[in-house]
Design a protein around this motif. Structure first.
Motif, PDB file in Angstrom:
ATOM      1  N   TYR A 170     -81.061  13.311   4.281  1.00 20.57           N
ATOM      2  CA  TYR A 170     -79.675  13.733   3.629  1.00 20.57           C
ATOM      3  C   TYR A 170     -79.308  14.816   2.736  1.00 20.57           C
ATOM      4  CZ  TYR A 170     -74.722  14.734   3.245  1.00 20.57           C
ATOM      5  OH  TYR A 170     -73.273  16.091   3.003  1.00 20.57           O
ATOM      6  N   ARG A 196     -77.430   8.338  -2.156  1.00 21.41           N
ATOM      7  CA  ARG A 196     -75.921   7.617  -0.919  1.00 21.41           C
ATOM      8  C   ARG A 196     -76.416   7.058   0.681  1.00 21.41           C
ATOM      9  NH1 ARG A 196     -72.323  12.111  -2.574  1.00 21.41           N
ATOM     10  NH2 ARG A 196     -73.614  13.067  -2.000  1.00 21.41           N
ATOM     11  N   ASN A 206     -68.688  13.247  -0.171  1.00 19.16           N
ATOM     12  CA  ASN A 206     -67.733  14.935  -0.503  1.00 19.16           C
ATOM     13  C   ASN A 206     -67.170  14.487   0.507  1.00 19.16           C
ATOM     14  OD1 ASN A 206     -70.253  15.229  -2.159  1.00 19.16           O
ATOM     15  ND2 ASN A 206     -70.646  16.972  -1.328  1.00 19.16           N
TER      16      ASN A 206
HETATM   17  C1  LIG Z   1     -70.828  17.282  -3.437  1.00 16.18           C
HETATM   18  O1  LIG Z   1     -70.389  17.447  -4.050  1.00 16.18           O
HETATM   19  C2  LIG Z   1     -70.947  17.679  -4.819  1.00 16.18           C
HETATM   20  C3  LIG Z   1     -69.833  17.779  -5.978  1.00 16.18           C
HETATM   21  O2  LIG Z   1     -69.482  19.196  -5.432  1.00 16.18           O
HETATM   22  C4  LIG Z   1     -71.685  19.237  -4.864  1.00 16.18           C
HETATM   23  O3  LIG Z   1     -72.643  19.146  -6.198  1.00 16.18           O
HETATM   24  C5  LIG Z   1     -73.060  18.680  -3.884  1.00 16.18           C
HETATM   25  O4  LIG Z   1     -73.800  19.924  -3.838  1.00 16.18           O
HETATM   26  C6  LIG Z   1     -72.184  17.976  -2.892  1.00 16.18           C
HETATM   27  N1  LIG Z   1     -73.631  17.728  -1.392  1.00 16.18           N
HETATM   28  C7  LIG Z   1     -73.822  17.930  -0.180  1.00 16.18           C
HETATM   29  C8  LIG Z   1     -75.195  17.382   0.584  1.00 16.18           C
HETATM   30  O5  LIG Z   1     -72.967  19.142   0.055  1.00 16.18           O
END
Ligand SMILES: *[C@@H]1O[C@H](CO)[C@@H](O)[C@H](O)[C@H]1NC(C)=O
Ligand SMILES: *[C@@H]1O[C@H](CO)[C@@H](O)[C@H](O)[C@H]1NC(C)=O
Ligand SMILES: *[C@@H]1O[C@H](CO)[C@@H](O)[C@H](O)[C@H]1NC(C)=O
Length: 216
Positions: A139, A149, A159
């Motif tokens: 992922y 995770r 997320n």
């Molecule tokens: C998930 O959210 C975090 C914090 O908003 C961000 O930094 C990260 O890139 C996101 N991850 C993905 C895989 O979208």
């Protein structure tokens, strides 16, 4: 067949300093030697011992320890992890030589998986691969497609949205399967190199010609 070192070293990096890890290698190998001795006492006479691969090139370790570019080695892998692998392998090789002398009526064969896998990672396109360091099943997308995770095959809320981690379309383009293990295609390459006998001490091609007839 023994394939040792990866979990001992990779796990230690989460809680120990580099010096502590290096200092623990003789203890790891004493445990291994003890295990070999127990098997010998029970009649084992053919020991096939793989050394450990370039740990710093696994997406799991790159994701956690590889964000500082100055800490990467010439392969783009975590330098200290690969250094620890090399130092364990030097001592494992010496132990195998010792066991060869100690158990004169047994076959103790040391196989240099580190060199085979380093060559594959450095020269991946020559062997038909497109992705040396990015996981097929993971992922997060490039460059590593690895997120601690959520692992390959899992479904979880990440997320705020539900995600199921699936394999890539063509795993034969990838060296790494899930961030930790190699793909079937990469393992097939590794097996083909083991069977040349060139990475073994002692070399075995003259002793086991039947192995070379296996098709990969
Ligand atoms: C998930 O959210 C975090 C914090 O908003 C961000 O930094 C990260 O890139 C996101 N991850 C993905 C895989 O979208
Ligand atoms: C060691 O390996 C050789 C070659 O495969 C074999 O002929 C021999 O029987 C082996 N020795 C023992 C003690 O099994
Ligand atoms: C990659 O291939 C080149 C040319 O055969 C060779 O010299 C080099 O040692 C290989 N890299 C590794 C890390 O084995």
């Amino acid at each position: 067949m023994f394939d040792i070192g990866q979990n001992d070293l990779a796990g230690a990096f989460y809680s120990k300093t580099f010096d502590q890890i290096l200092a623990s290698i003789p203890t790891i190998l004493l445990q291994f030697e003890d295990g070999i001795g127990k098997l010998y006492d029970q009649g084992a006479r053919n020991f096939w011992i793989h050394n450990t691969g370039p740990l710093g090139c696994l997406p799991q370790n790159l994701a956690k320890f590889g964000s500082d570019a100055s800490k990467l080695d010439e392969f783009g892998c975590v330098g200290l992890h690969n250094q620890a692998s090399r130092l364990l392998n030097l001592q494992l090789h010496a132990l195998c030589k010792k066991l060869q002398g100690q158990y004169a009526d047994a076959n103790v064969t040391y196989v240099d998986i580190f060199t085979i896998k380093s060559n594959l990672l450095a020269n991946y396109s020559r062997y038909g691969f497109e992705q040396p360091l990015m996981a097929c099943c993971g992922y997060g997308g490039p460059p590593l497609n690895y997120d601690s995770r959520i692992s390959c095959g899992q479904t979880k809320v990440v997320n705020g949205s539900t995600v199921t981690v699936k394999g890539c379309d063509d795993s034969t383009e990838y060296v790494n399967w899930d961030g930790i293990h190699y793909t079937e295609a990469a393992n097939q390459y590794v097996a083909s190199q083991i069977l040349t006998g060139k990475y073994s001490d002692p070399p075995f091609a003259d002793k086991m010609p039947f192995l070379l007839k296996l098709k990969f």
